[in-house]
Scaffold this motif. Sequence first.
Motif, mmCIF file in Angstrom:
data_model
loop_
_atom_site.group_PDB
_atom_site.id
_atom_site.type_symbol
_atom_site.label_atom_id
_atom_site.label_comp_id
_atom_site.label_asym_id
_atom_site.label_seq_id
_atom_site.Cartn_x
_atom_site.Cartn_y
_atom_site.Cartn_z
ATOM 1 N N ARG A 118 0.826 -1.211 0.000
ATOM 2 C CA ARG A 118 0.000 0.000 0.000
ATOM 3 C C ARG A 118 0.860 1.260 0.000
ATOM 4 O O ARG A 118 0.606 2.203 -0.753
ATOM 5 N N HIS A 119 1.883 1.266 0.850
ATOM 6 C CA HIS A 119 2.736 2.452 0.898
ATOM 7 C C HIS A 119 3.470 2.639 -0.429
ATOM 8 O O HIS A 119 3.529 3.756 -0.956
ATOM 9 N N SER A 120 4.031 1.580 -0.965
ATOM 10 C CA SER A 120 4.797 1.679 -2.215
ATOM 11 C C SER A 120 3.914 2.159 -3.361
ATOM 12 O O SER A 120 4.347 2.963 -4.204
ATOM 13 N N THR A 121 2.679 1.691 -3.392
ATOM 14 C CA THR A 121 1.746 2.129 -4.433
ATOM 15 C C THR A 121 1.479 3.623 -4.319
ATOM 16 O O THR A 121 1.535 4.362 -5.306
ATOM 17 N N GLY A 122 1.206 4.079 -3.105
ATOM 18 C CA GLY A 122 0.929 5.498 -2.892
ATOM 19 C C GLY A 122 2.126 6.379 -3.152
ATOM 20 O O GLY A 122 1.978 7.515 -3.605
ATOM 21 N N ALA A 123 3.339 5.873 -2.871
ATOM 22 C CA ALA A 123 4.555 6.670 -3.042
ATOM 23 C C ALA A 123 5.134 6.575 -4.447
ATOM 24 O O ALA A 123 6.126 7.233 -4.746
ATOM 25 N N GLY A 124 4.521 5.767 -5.307
ATOM 26 C CA GLY A 124 5.029 5.621 -6.668
ATOM 27 C C GLY A 124 6.340 4.869 -6.746
ATOM 28 O O GLY A 124 7.129 5.083 -7.668
ATOM 29 N N MET A 125 6.593 3.968 -5.798
ATOM 30 C CA MET A 125 7.839 3.180 -5.759
ATOM 31 C C MET A 125 7.629 1.916 -6.600
ATOM 32 O O MET A 125 7.274 0.860 -6.082
ATOM 33 N N THR A 126 7.850 2.041 -7.902
ATOM 34 C CA THR A 126 7.470 0.985 -8.842
ATOM 35 C C THR A 126 8.135 -0.350 -8.528
ATOM 36 O O THR A 126 7.483 -1.399 -8.551
ATOM 37 N N VAL A 127 9.428 -0.331 -8.265
ATOM 38 C CA VAL A 127 10.139 -1.587 -7.986
ATOM 39 C C VAL A 127 9.559 -2.268 -6.763
ATOM 40 O O VAL A 127 9.290 -3.479 -6.766
#
Length: 458
Positions: free
Chosen positions: A382-391
């Motif tokens: 969830r955090h990675s999706t919101g932060a745009g952290m594609t990898v």
Amino acid sequence: MAQLTFGQLLKQARLALGLSQAEAAAPMLTKAFISLLEHDGARPSLSTIRHLSRRLRRPLEYFLAGLDATTVARALRAAGDQARAAVDQRRYAAAHAAFEELGRLGSVCGVPQAAAAATLGMGEALLGLRRLPEAERLLRDALDGARDPLTECRGLRGLGYAAHLRGRLHEAVARYRAALALIPAISSPMPALHGELLAYLSTMLFRLGNFEESLAAATEALDLLEASAPARVAEVRMNLGFIHYSLGAYESAAEEYRLALRIAEQYEDLETVFRVRKNWAMVLIEAGRPEAALEHLRLSVTMARRLSDVRGECLALTELARCYLALGALADARASAEEAVARSHAAGVTDEVARAGIVLGAVSVAQGQPQRALRYLTAAYRHSTGAGMTVEVIIAGYLLARVTSRWGRAADAVRLHNEVFAALRRLSPEEVYGVMQVAKTFDGAIDHAVAPAPVSTP
């Protein structure tokens, strides 16, 4: 009453202490030069004024008051140059004190350009000291009051780096792009500033998974910095290493890290040495050599603590946990990842909480703890999706799909697989290969840990 001249003020201060001209001059000036100054036969340099200020126990502004506006402006420009040199040398506490003095002198002497330069410089120095709220306030003030492209460019660079440190990647990219757009408008060539901005932009782009543009920015930065600021080349080499690593080109990545480490050690740049070791270890893990990575990462954690670099410490702890996972040392992996999460929470570095959470999720899978795994991986995804952290979106989503599928949640697994495939489609084939190599490292560690024990035969 007419204002006394510099020479008259100098003689007055000397006589007040009962010193001869020779005594006032010692140890760096001569009696003849003091006599020339007292007769206003020479314009003193900033270093001369500083010497007399210390020797005669008077503040700098006492002597500046007796000088003409041109000489005062020249002296304050020299003070600003010295303060900026301290920033470039990463002597941030000294730079902050120097810019603070410059701001005071600019206000007292009525030189608004000096006061404006001091505001910007103090913001940059505080940024180096990681005092981010104070730095951002001063940098915004400098940007709002900017009257020339160079000040505006530096202000944007500083605010971009503050966003960079806070993990606001998209904001950092926007600030860096805006700063780069101003480079052609600056009156004198600024290759070091131009190269630094490209290097920072490259870092943000590869963290967002935009490897092709990141590679182009790093390559251009390398050309600029090799000629103008060779000490900064190690950082760009490190960026190139990380890009090659992300694309799965581990031999090329290792070569860039070897070059970066050599340059950083040549210039005694401990901060960059730490980062090179940490990133080189990541290459070794993906290349199937976690045992070789272990010493790099242990040193990285120690160096980050010596440098008081909390974010760097969190990164190194996460990679150390991943290394232990690859070695099958699950208890050590969990301990390092939990320490990374605790330190990241305390520092407000939420991106690192997510990265460490991915490792904790994988460790939990390997230890047969599906509920813990789901909790860690869901939060990281969830955090990675919101932060745009594609990898991280791809890796966390891939592992989460594996967990949900294994424990009977087929519909969730299908949805996650579709989302991961959608993220992969945004990458080039080379980028996909690099990301999947990282996923394979997690896969291999989990498969090794959960593999059934071999059945012995009589």
